[in-house]
Design an enzyme around this catalytic site. Sequence first.
Site, PDB file in Angstrom:
ATOM      1  N   CYS A   1       0.881  -1.186   0.000  1.00  0.00           N
ATOM      2  CA  CYS A   1       0.000   0.000   0.000  1.00  0.00           C
ATOM      3  C   CYS A   1       0.906   1.219   0.000  1.00  0.00           C
ATOM      4  CB  CYS A   1      -0.916   0.009   1.213  1.00  0.00           C
ATOM      5  SG  CYS A   1      -1.863  -1.517   1.466  1.00  0.00           S
ATOM      6  N   ALA A   2       1.750   1.320  -1.014  1.00  0.00           N
ATOM      7  CA  ALA A   2       2.897   2.230  -0.979  1.00  0.00           C
ATOM      8  C   ALA A   2       2.522   3.702  -1.086  1.00  0.00           C
ATOM      9  CB  ALA A   2       3.875   1.870  -2.096  1.00  0.00           C
TER      10      ALA A   2
ATOM     11  N   CYS B   1      -2.205   4.866  10.513  1.00  0.00           N
ATOM     12  CA  CYS B   1      -2.029   6.150  11.217  1.00  0.00           C
ATOM     13  C   CYS B   1      -3.340   6.495  11.929  1.00  0.00           C
ATOM     14  CB  CYS B   1      -1.593   7.254  10.263  1.00  0.00           C
ATOM     15  SG  CYS B   1      -2.678   7.517   8.841  1.00  0.00           S
TER      16      CYS B   1
ATOM     17  N   GLY C   1       5.136   6.505  -1.519  1.00  0.00           N
ATOM     18  CA  GLY C   1       6.355   5.757  -1.272  1.00  0.00           C
ATOM     19  C   GLY C   1       7.308   6.226  -0.209  1.00  0.00           C
ATOM     20  N   GLY C   2       6.841   7.000   0.771  1.00  0.00           N
ATOM     21  CA  GLY C   2       7.750   7.455   1.821  1.00  0.00           C
ATOM     22  C   GLY C   2       8.417   6.323   2.572  1.00  0.00           C
ATOM     23  N   LYS C   3       7.655   5.283   2.887  1.00  0.00           N
ATOM     24  CA  LYS C   3       8.218   4.156   3.634  1.00  0.00           C
ATOM     25  C   LYS C   3       9.065   3.256   2.733  1.00  0.00           C
ATOM     26  CE  LYS C   3       4.451   4.420   6.957  1.00  0.00           C
ATOM     27  NZ  LYS C   3       3.759   5.552   6.276  1.00  0.00           N
TER      28      LYS C   3
ATOM     29  N   ASP D   1       0.459  -0.082  -5.471  1.00  0.00           N
ATOM     30  CA  ASP D   1      -0.684   0.733  -5.081  1.00  0.00           C
ATOM     31  C   ASP D   1      -1.736   0.626  -6.171  1.00  0.00           C
ATOM     32  OD1 ASP D   1      -1.050   2.915  -2.739  1.00  0.00           O
ATOM     33  OD2 ASP D   1      -2.252   3.486  -4.473  1.00  0.00           O
TER      34      ASP D   1
ATOM     35  N   ASP E   1       0.798  -0.875   5.043  1.00  0.00           N
ATOM     36  CA  ASP E   1       0.415   0.415   5.634  1.00  0.00           C
ATOM     37  C   ASP E   1      -0.967   0.736   5.078  1.00  0.00           C
ATOM     38  OD1 ASP E   1       0.385   2.871   6.863  1.00  0.00           O
ATOM     39  OD2 ASP E   1       1.645   3.848   5.350  1.00  0.00           O
TER      40      ASP E   1
END
Length: 400
Positions: A231-232, A353, A235-237, A255, A300
């Site tokens: 679930c990019a 989150c 793409g921060g992670k 995604d 995520d």
Amino acid sequence: MKYFKHLSDKVADALHEIFFQNRQADKTIEFYFKNHKKWGKRDRHFFAENIYGVVRWWNQLVVLANASDLSPLEQCHRVLAAHLVVQGLPLPEWYETFFTPEDVLSRKNKLTQPHLIHAIPQWLEDLGAEELSTEWSPTMTALNQTAKVVLRTNTEKTTPEELQNLLAQENIQTDRPNAILYPEALVFRERANVFRTQAFEKGLFEVQDASSQRVAHALAPQPGERIIDACAGAGGKSLHMAALMKSKGRIISMDIYESKLQELKKRARRAGTSLIEPRVIEGTKTIKRLDESCDALLLDVPCSGLGVLKRNPDSKWKLSLEKIQTLRETQQHILSSYTRMVKPKGRCVYATCSVLPSENQHQVQTFLKNNPTWTLVHEEIILPQKFGFDGFYLARLQKT
């Protein structure tokens, strides 16, 4: 303090778009900035700060301004006026006929309803109190504070100490939080436009909250491994994991939205990583083709976003109980079906989150009950009042 009527009119117009035309606050501010290039730093600050301030406290300010029965645009003007009073600022002359500052402050001191004190819808107050009990009130108090600007150092190109010195040369002062919990993080002392710095152009950092940085470390990607970020988004992670893998291995960043993966490609080029392979999820076949193919999986998942209300305060007015229920169903579907991509002995991190147990530990418990080949190894419930960063949840699961 000197006010300009045309600027307060623009704030009210923008609030009208956000609350009565269902626009996103950040996109609305971005639109106004692009269309008013002559605004100076002070004008832009006044516009953005008052937009976010009013959005954060909307339903409380409607009561303080006694504005519930007014037309939408007039309501926006009155609510802005009440917000200025609450901030301890004088009323501009064109708002003086609305009410006296004493009236506004008197109403504020008489507030007793928790959903107005916390500035959230009644249904959300009920849900949060039911799920978090005594932790709910301090959680909402923390989420109504202004978010800190946090950077994640790109350790493939520099160190936090070097980045700190480089930013200081551009008059941006930062502090390092707990280096054990957040080894790559820097926190701004004052807000600044980080995207105009040379350090940003060189790909030395990404803007990423400290709580979010915990996720990649929980998955602990190793050089040479094959990782799937299912679930990019933008793409921060994925970028964080690429740095941890020291340019060795492969990350498939997936995604359902191709536009987000296009943004990831730009960020990956700036970061200088070649590990990441963006891949659009076109249906169940995309997942099936990757059956038992990765060493580690990051989920995520889509969530209510209640842990990041500091950054996205307008989302609380756009949420509903029905939407959260739909999100819960999506979360369980992703957790149950995407984990087939993990090899035997592999691992998975489930993250949100959100601060609601129904989106977090309850989802993991349901999954484990239905999937006995998986076990819970590590869990972090990160409430925003604990460390001052975003609310997050993560669980590391191990496959037998």
